[in-house]
Every structure is written in C-alpha cells, then in structure tokens.
Scaffold this motif. Structure first.
Motif, short mmCIF file in Angstrom:
data_model
loop_
_atom_site.label_atom_id
_atom_site.label_comp_id
_atom_site.label_asym_id
_atom_site.label_seq_id
_atom_site.Cartn_x
_atom_site.Cartn_y
_atom_site.Cartn_z
N ALA A 43 1.00 -1.19 -0.12
CA ALA A 43 -0.02 -0.06 0.04
C ALA A 43 0.90 1.35 0.03
O ALA A 43 0.58 2.16 -0.69
CB ALA A 43 -1.06 0.04 1.13
N LEU A 44 1.95 1.26 0.73
CA LEU A 44 2.83 2.43 0.95
C LEU A 44 3.41 2.97 -0.38
O LEU A 44 3.68 3.97 -1.07
CB LEU A 44 3.92 2.36 1.98
N VAL A 45 4.09 1.88 -0.91
CA VAL A 45 4.98 1.81 -2.23
C VAL A 45 3.87 2.23 -3.51
O VAL A 45 4.50 3.03 -4.33
CB VAL A 45 5.62 0.61 -2.49
N THR A 46 2.76 1.82 -3.39
CA THR A 46 1.85 2.23 -4.35
C THR A 46 1.37 3.74 -4.23
O THR A 46 1.51 4.30 -5.12
CB THR A 46 0.66 1.31 -4.31
N LEU A 47 1.24 4.15 -3.02
CA LEU A 47 1.03 5.37 -2.65
C LEU A 47 2.10 6.39 -3.22
O LEU A 47 1.62 7.38 -3.86
CB LEU A 47 0.52 5.68 -1.21
N CYS A 48 3.25 6.13 -2.57
CA CYS A 48 4.23 6.90 -2.82
C CYS A 48 4.59 6.96 -4.37
O CYS A 48 5.02 8.10 -4.87
CB CYS A 48 5.52 6.63 -2.13
N GLY A 49 4.60 5.96 -4.84
CA GLY A 49 4.92 5.79 -6.45
C GLY A 49 3.96 6.72 -7.34
O GLY A 49 4.29 7.30 -8.24
N THR A 50 2.67 6.54 -6.87
CA THR A 50 1.56 7.42 -7.54
C THR A 50 1.86 8.93 -7.44
O THR A 50 1.64 9.58 -8.26
CB THR A 50 0.41 6.99 -7.22
N LEU A 51 2.34 9.12 -6.04
CA LEU A 51 2.43 10.61 -5.72
C LEU A 51 3.66 11.27 -6.49
O LEU A 51 3.75 12.30 -6.98
CB LEU A 51 2.94 10.79 -4.27
N ALA A 52 4.64 10.13 -6.70
CA ALA A 52 5.80 10.78 -7.62
C ALA A 52 5.57 11.11 -9.12
O ALA A 52 5.93 11.90 -9.56
CB ALA A 52 6.90 9.55 -7.48
N GLY A 66 7.79 4.82 5.08
CA GLY A 66 7.62 4.95 3.58
C GLY A 66 7.87 6.27 3.20
O GLY A 66 8.55 6.52 2.11
N LEU A 67 7.49 7.39 3.59
CA LEU A 67 7.40 8.68 3.29
C LEU A 67 8.82 9.18 3.43
O LEU A 67 9.65 9.97 2.48
CB LEU A 67 6.78 9.72 4.01
N THR A 68 9.54 8.65 4.45
CA THR A 68 11.00 9.11 4.72
C THR A 68 11.95 8.46 3.68
O THR A 68 12.82 9.07 3.06
CB THR A 68 11.54 8.79 5.98
N SER A 69 11.54 7.27 3.36
CA SER A 69 12.39 6.29 2.45
C SER A 69 12.33 7.09 0.90
O SER A 69 12.98 7.07 0.27
CB SER A 69 11.92 4.99 2.38
N TRP A 70 11.11 7.27 0.60
CA TRP A 70 10.76 8.22 -0.81
C TRP A 70 11.52 9.47 -0.89
O TRP A 70 12.20 9.63 -2.00
CB TRP A 70 9.25 8.32 -0.56
N THR A 71 11.35 10.26 0.25
CA THR A 71 12.27 11.38 0.22
C THR A 71 13.81 10.97 0.28
O THR A 71 14.27 11.84 -0.61
CB THR A 71 12.04 12.21 1.62
N LEU A 72 14.35 10.26 0.83
CA LEU A 72 15.64 9.82 0.78
C LEU A 72 15.95 9.47 -0.61
O LEU A 72 16.98 9.75 -1.27
CB LEU A 72 15.84 8.62 1.82
N ILE A 73 15.28 8.45 -1.40
CA ILE A 73 15.78 8.01 -2.60
C ILE A 73 15.55 9.19 -3.69
O ILE A 73 16.38 9.22 -4.59
CB ILE A 73 14.95 6.81 -3.04
#
Length: 330
Positions: A151-160, A312-319
């Motif tokens: 759920a998290l990776v789908t959310l963050c990938g869609t936000l990207a 999840g959000l921290t990892s998304w920001t980091l990468i």
C-alpha cells in the motif's frame, strides 16, 4: 480449488490493461494493485476474497509473480546498462544500497512489526510492489506484513508521478537529467515510464535503463537475504532441536531472472519474441499484484500504520534526494 481466484486475478489484470490503454498516464501495474486494494476493502467482496477465491489469488501472488520476474530479465541488456557509464552505474548502485539500508534501519528503529522493515526497504529501493512480492516469499512474510509495504509503495509511487514533473523546471534539470532522476528515484517500472515520458523519448530511454539497472540489483539483494535466512533457520533449529527448513541459497526465480538477463544480452532474440515476453510478463505481474493488493486491509493500516507511513515517506524522500544529487554530478 485455485481456478476461480486465478480467473479473477487474470480478469483484473485485463481490466487494468484496458484502463491503461484508455488512460496511458496511469501505469498498468499500479492500476492492478490499486484494483486489488479496492476489491479487498469492499465489504461485499470480502467473503469471496477470503473464501473461494483465496487459493487462486495466493497462487497468482506467488507463482505468477516469480514467473513474471524471470521474464522481466528479458528487458535487461547488460550492454545497455554498461552504456550508461561507470559513474551512473556506481551512483545508481549506491543509491539503492543506501536507501535499502537506511529504510531497513529506520523500520527497525521505529519497531515496525514482522517483516515490514525489510519489505518496505526492498520495495522503495528497487522496484516497488514487484520487489516486495519477490522478497516476501524468501523471508516467508505473512500477508499482514506484506500488505502495508505494498500500500505504501503504491501510494508514494503514484505521488511521484504528480510531484516530480512539477519540480522538473524549478530544479533547473535538463530533459536527460530529469529522466535520470526519475529512473533512479521512482519505484515501479510503469511509474517511471508514466513520469519520464513527459520529457520526451530521450529522457524516457535514460529513465528506463537506469530503472532496469536498479531492477538488476533485485537478484543479488534477494540472494544475500536468502543466505541470511538459511543461517537464521540453522541457528533456530540448533537451539530448538527442530527440523531444519532452510531456503535455497539462490531462489530458483532469481536464477531464472539472471539467466534471462544473459539471454537478452547475448542471444539475438527477434523483436516479436521480446514483445510477446514483455506482454506476458506485464500481465503476469498485474495478476500477481492484484492478488497481493486484495490482501491489503486499509482499516488496519490506518489504525496501526502511522509508523509505517513515516518510514515510507522518509524512504521516498531519501531516494528522491539521493537521485537528485547523483544527476547533478559533473
């Protein structure tokens, strides 16, 4: 009886393909996992998904996932990857490793339950929900542990898909730099394509090759974790005097993935064969991701997932930050 669940997963994959054809900006695999999440949280569908459809959905989420990952290797040519140059290759590898280790450390630090830390780290650093599905089988993760990372990776990938294009020009990136940033910082292959295509074909080509370089790292990382799991199982068996049940050193689907990469690199495969394999691989992964998405309980995640959302959000920001720094190297 697994047939009903497999048929439903296949139908959902086909529906995702149709929706993608109508709305090309929406990645097919993201649509498939989203359909699964929606279906899994509809009260009217819950009984069927946890009853008669459950065996087939679990089969799709495991067997289809592994076959799809093997076929994913046919997208990877080592020649294309080497064409990026050693600086790009090494920075891409470093970004993946730093994101994986940093995300795993943060997940353990905030005490995420079960296997969630390693699954979130795998999904965010390598290739989204597909990587989570691959790793979950190796570490024998429970469905509840797999659901939140997906759920998290789908959310963050869609936000990207929405956020990165907005930042493209304000950050002063060229078309090729933007493509590199997307390939190094967005999770799923389909999400990379959807994000990078707005900058033109050259940016899209760079984005896809950089992204597939990250995908290639799925094999060694899964293999390393499999070795760790073998050692852990051995220690547990020694202490408890229980039978040893150790995973293979290199999972069969990982070996198949690497073999497919070598075939793609050294064998002159016809374009029709590659196109057919790409279509089969996409729909196998779509069916698998629908099955994984159907196990996501949003209510449970919303009640207990605050820490997971933070990771999840921290990892998304980091990468995204590491990738941005890499593309601006001279």
């Amino acid at each position: 009886m697994w047939l009903p669940g497999v048929l439903v997963a296949a139908a959902a994959a086909l529906l995702a393909g149709i929706a993608h054809a109508v709305f090309p900006a929406l990645p097919l695999l993201t649509l498939a996992v989203t359909f699964g999440i929606v279906a899994g949280n509809l009260p009217v569908a819950h009984r069927a998904l946890t009853g008669v459809l459950s065996p087939g959905l679990k089969l799709a989420a495991t067997r289809f996932m592994r076959i799809g990952i093997v076929l994913l290797g046919l997208k990877l040519s080592l020649v294309d990857i080497l064409g990026l140059g050693w600086v790009t290759i090494m920075t891409t590898v470093l970004i993946v490793l730093l994101t994986f280790v940093g995300t795993y450390w943060l997940g353990r630090t905030v005490r995420l339950p079960g296997r969630q830390p390693i699954l979130i780290a795998t999904g965010f650093s390598i290739c989204g929900a597909s990587a989570i599905g691959a790793m979950s089988g190796v570490v024998k993760a429970k469905d509840v542990d797999t659901a939140t990372p997906i759920a998290l990776v789908t959310l963050c990938g869609t936000l990207a898909i929405a956020v990165l294009p907005v930042l493209w020009h304000p950050l002063g990136l060229t078309d090729l730099q933007f493509g590199h940033w997307v390939g190094a910082g967005v999770h799923d292959v389909g999400q990379v394509v959807a994000t990078a295509q707005i900058a033109g074909p050259a940016a899209l080509a760079v984005a896809v090759v950089v992204k597939l370089t990250r995908v290639l790292l799925l094999a060694p990382i899964v293999a390393v974790i499999a070795v760790g799991e073998r050692r852990r199982e051995t220690r547990v068996a020694t202490v408890t005097d229980a039978p040893v049940s150790r995973p293979p050193l290199v999972p069969l689907f990982v070996a198949g993935f690497l073999a497919a990469v070598l075939v793609r690199t050294f064998a002159p495969l016809p374009d029709a064969v590659l196109a057919g394999a790409d279509t089969v691989q996409t729909y196998l992964l779509a069916a698998a991701l629908f099955g994984l998405g159907a196990a996501v309980n949003l209510g449970s995640i919303l009640r207990t997932g605050g820490r997971a959302l933070l990771v999840g959000l921290t990892s998304w920001t980091l990468i995204a930050t590491l990738a941005l720094a890499a593309v601006q190297l001279p």
